[in-house]
Design a protein around this motif. Structure first.
Motif, PDB file in Angstrom:
ATOM      1  N   ARG A 193       1.021  -1.326  -0.155  1.00  0.00           N
ATOM      2  CA  ARG A 193      -0.013  -0.117  -0.118  1.00  0.00           C
ATOM      3  C   ARG A 193       0.702   1.283   0.043  1.00  0.00           C
ATOM      4  O   ARG A 193       0.582   2.226  -0.606  1.00  0.00           O
ATOM      5  CB  ARG A 193      -1.068   0.060   1.136  1.00  0.00           C
ATOM      6  CG  ARG A 193      -1.958   1.113   1.295  1.00  0.00           C
ATOM      7  CD  ARG A 193      -2.419   1.281   2.910  1.00  0.00           C
ATOM      8  NE  ARG A 193      -1.206   1.622   3.408  1.00  0.00           N
ATOM      9  CZ  ARG A 193      -1.336   1.411   4.872  1.00  0.00           C
ATOM     10  NH1 ARG A 193      -2.357   0.919   5.580  1.00  0.00           N
ATOM     11  NH2 ARG A 193      -0.437   1.845   5.688  1.00  0.00           N
ATOM     12  N   ALA A 231      -6.292  -6.272  -2.159  1.00  0.00           N
ATOM     13  CA  ALA A 231      -6.204  -5.541  -0.721  1.00  0.00           C
ATOM     14  C   ALA A 231      -5.440  -4.216  -0.977  1.00  0.00           C
ATOM     15  O   ALA A 231      -6.063  -3.206  -0.305  1.00  0.00           O
ATOM     16  CB  ALA A 231      -5.675  -6.395   0.440  1.00  0.00           C
ATOM     17  N   THR A 234      -7.568  -1.835  -2.441  1.00  0.00           N
ATOM     18  CA  THR A 234      -8.483  -1.341  -1.565  1.00  0.00           C
ATOM     19  C   THR A 234      -8.142  -0.334  -0.637  1.00  0.00           C
ATOM     20  O   THR A 234      -8.516   0.829  -0.306  1.00  0.00           O
ATOM     21  CB  THR A 234      -9.165  -2.334  -1.024  1.00  0.00           C
ATOM     22  OG1 THR A 234      -9.841  -3.413  -1.988  1.00  0.00           O
ATOM     23  CG2 THR A 234     -10.454  -2.003  -0.258  1.00  0.00           C
ATOM     24  N   GLY A 235      -6.983  -0.788   0.043  1.00  0.00           N
ATOM     25  CA  GLY A 235      -6.323   0.143   1.057  1.00  0.00           C
ATOM     26  C   GLY A 235      -5.926   1.416   0.399  1.00  0.00           C
ATOM     27  O   GLY A 235      -6.081   2.433   1.332  1.00  0.00           O
ATOM     28  N   LEU A 253      -9.048  -9.130   2.196  1.00  0.00           N
ATOM     29  CA  LEU A 253      -8.735  -7.823   2.695  1.00  0.00           C
ATOM     30  C   LEU A 253      -8.078  -8.183   3.939  1.00  0.00           C
ATOM     31  O   LEU A 253      -8.438  -8.913   4.918  1.00  0.00           O
ATOM     32  CB  LEU A 253      -9.886  -7.132   2.895  1.00  0.00           C
ATOM     33  CG  LEU A 253     -10.889  -6.780   1.756  1.00  0.00           C
ATOM     34  CD1 LEU A 253     -12.054  -6.189   2.072  1.00  0.00           C
ATOM     35  CD2 LEU A 253      -9.996  -6.175   0.510  1.00  0.00           C
ATOM     36  N   SER A 257      -7.523  -2.414   4.934  1.00  0.00           N
ATOM     37  CA  SER A 257      -8.309  -2.456   4.035  1.00  0.00           C
ATOM     38  C   SER A 257      -9.357  -3.050   4.437  1.00  0.00           C
ATOM     39  O   SER A 257     -10.549  -2.791   3.801  1.00  0.00           O
ATOM     40  CB  SER A 257      -7.453  -3.423   2.995  1.00  0.00           C
ATOM     41  OG  SER A 257      -7.513  -4.759   3.339  1.00  0.00           O
ATOM     42  N   ALA A 260     -11.798  -0.306   4.972  1.00  0.00           N
ATOM     43  CA  ALA A 260     -11.673   0.810   3.895  1.00  0.00           C
ATOM     44  C   ALA A 260     -13.151   1.314   3.370  1.00  0.00           C
ATOM     45  O   ALA A 260     -14.079   0.393   3.112  1.00  0.00           O
ATOM     46  CB  ALA A 260     -10.930   0.494   2.521  1.00  0.00           C
TER      47      ALA A 260
END
Length: 393
Positions: A193, A231, A234-235, A253, A257, A260
């Protein structure tokens, strides 16, 4: 890193390997390719890598025609030996795989072409855990052929081996058979991330685009990924509102996340039939929260299952096994499901292409995005969420 002597001894047989090309991209453009190493430190990096940089591979549309024997290689010899052991494929046969990528091909120059692609969101991809982004080349190339700029991230030291461009030595990472603890998975998610957020920040991709004066979009992004890459996407969406949509390919996830918030941004999630056996909570909870948010705010979500698939079938791996011969009297050690690689490849390209076309404001393909269709009977819809209400949840 584990490279069996038995496989190394078979390398000379590669002289007999016949080149096999990945499925051709379906879009109107050819595909250019370049790479850039960004300096970015990872505090307490858990991998054997240096923790001071990440690699970004850039796929983009071009009108340049591919000359014979000039495409970007798919496999390097070291990686071919490692992955050949897992799938019982001779390294030389893996090295015979060809792409349609053109190294640093000219950008689009015709005014009509530039106007057609410059406002499309730049798509940012994170691969499955322990895998190189190159092993999703077929999908990433196809999206670039449709007119998208696609950025794919690799974190040196995570995958068993990562070749680096411009004469830099490759990076040896974790052993391919290394077990992943829950705590380590969260650490991987966190540095993935951080890499993605840095790439989209001022000193990342936007600075690179400004340096070269390219027309690539640095204002709107789409984030997608496979497995832990889902993930990651998404994060990153939770922390960067310039990411306008997300696509989660069979990825649970992890870390933050799990909570999120999408703020109504379109989100597509697709999984194999056994996904919930390993991830019983994160996807149902995410879909429920998204649905509840959609009651008072815009929203768009699809959640599908591809019957007959398995986790790695959403990558190029299924194409390797289908297109290349296996070592006699052996079978692949990893379950790929019973959907063929070429069908999974076409299926994923179709749904990803329809989703990103919708996100960019193009034609909405309700046939694919709103429910089961005759063309793809293996795709089952688990949930659909739409603005201020729901369909089929």
């Amino acid at each position: 890193m584990h490279i069996p002597n038995a496989l190394i001894s078979l390398l000379p047989l590669g002289l007999l390997a016949v080149a096999v090309r990945l499925p051709a991209p379906s879009g109107p453009y050819n595909v250019g390719f370049t790479q850039h190493i960004f300096n970015h430190s990872t505090p307490n990096d858990p991998t054997p890598g240096p923790g001071t940089s990440y690699l970004t591979s850039i796929f983009y549309p071009t009108r340049s025609s591919l000359a014979p024997n000039t495409s970007v290689p798919y496999f390097d010899p070291t990686s071919a030996a490692i992955w050949g052991e897992v799938f019982n494929i001779l390294p030389a046969d893996l090295e015979s795989l060809e792409t349609t990528l053109q190294w640093q091909a000219p950008l689009l120059s015709a005014k009509d072409d530039v106007e057609r692609v410059k406002d499309r969101p730049t798509l940012v991809f994170s691969p499955g855990g322990g895998m190189n982004a190159a092993y999703f080349t077929s999908l990433l190339s196809d999206l670039a052929s449709q007119g998208y700029t696609v950025l794919a991230l690799d974190h040196p030291g995570e995958a068993p081996y990562l070749p680096l461009p411009y004469g830099n030595p490759g990076v040896v990472g974790w052993d391919i058979y290394m077990p992943y603890s829950d705590a380590l998975i969260v650490e991987i998610y966190q540095f993935r991330r951080a890499d993605m957020l840095h790439l989209l920040g001022p000193s990342g991709f936007p600075a690179l685009v400004e340096t070269y004066g390219a027309y690539f979009n640095t204002e709107a992004y789409g984030a997608f990924g496979h497995s832990i890459g889902g993930a990651t996407a998404t994060g990153a969406m939770d922390r960067n509102r310039n990411i306008i949509a997300g696509f989660n390919i069979d990825g649970g996830l992890f870390g933050d996340s799990v909570n999120a918030s999408m703020h109504g941004r379109p989100y597509f999630m697709t999984m194999n039939p056994n996904h919930l056996a390993q991830d019983a909570d994160s996807w149902p909870a995410f879909a429920t929260r998204y649905y509840n948010e959609s009651k008072t705010a815009p929203g768009w979500l699809d959640w599908t299952t591809v019957e007959g698939s398995a986790h790695l079938a959403f990558s190029d791996v299924a194409l390797w096994v289908e297109l290349l011969p296996q070592i006699p009297n052996t079978t692949a050690q990893v379950d790929l499901g019973n959907v063929t690689g070429t069908r999974m490849d076409s299926l994923l390209k179709s749904y990803a292409g329809a989703f990103w076309e919708f996100v960019r404001g193009g034609e909405y393909d309700g046939k694919l995005l709103d429910g089961e269709v005759e063309e793809w009977p293996e795709v089952v819809f688990n949930a659909r969420v739409r603005s201020n209400g729901t369909q089929g949840y």
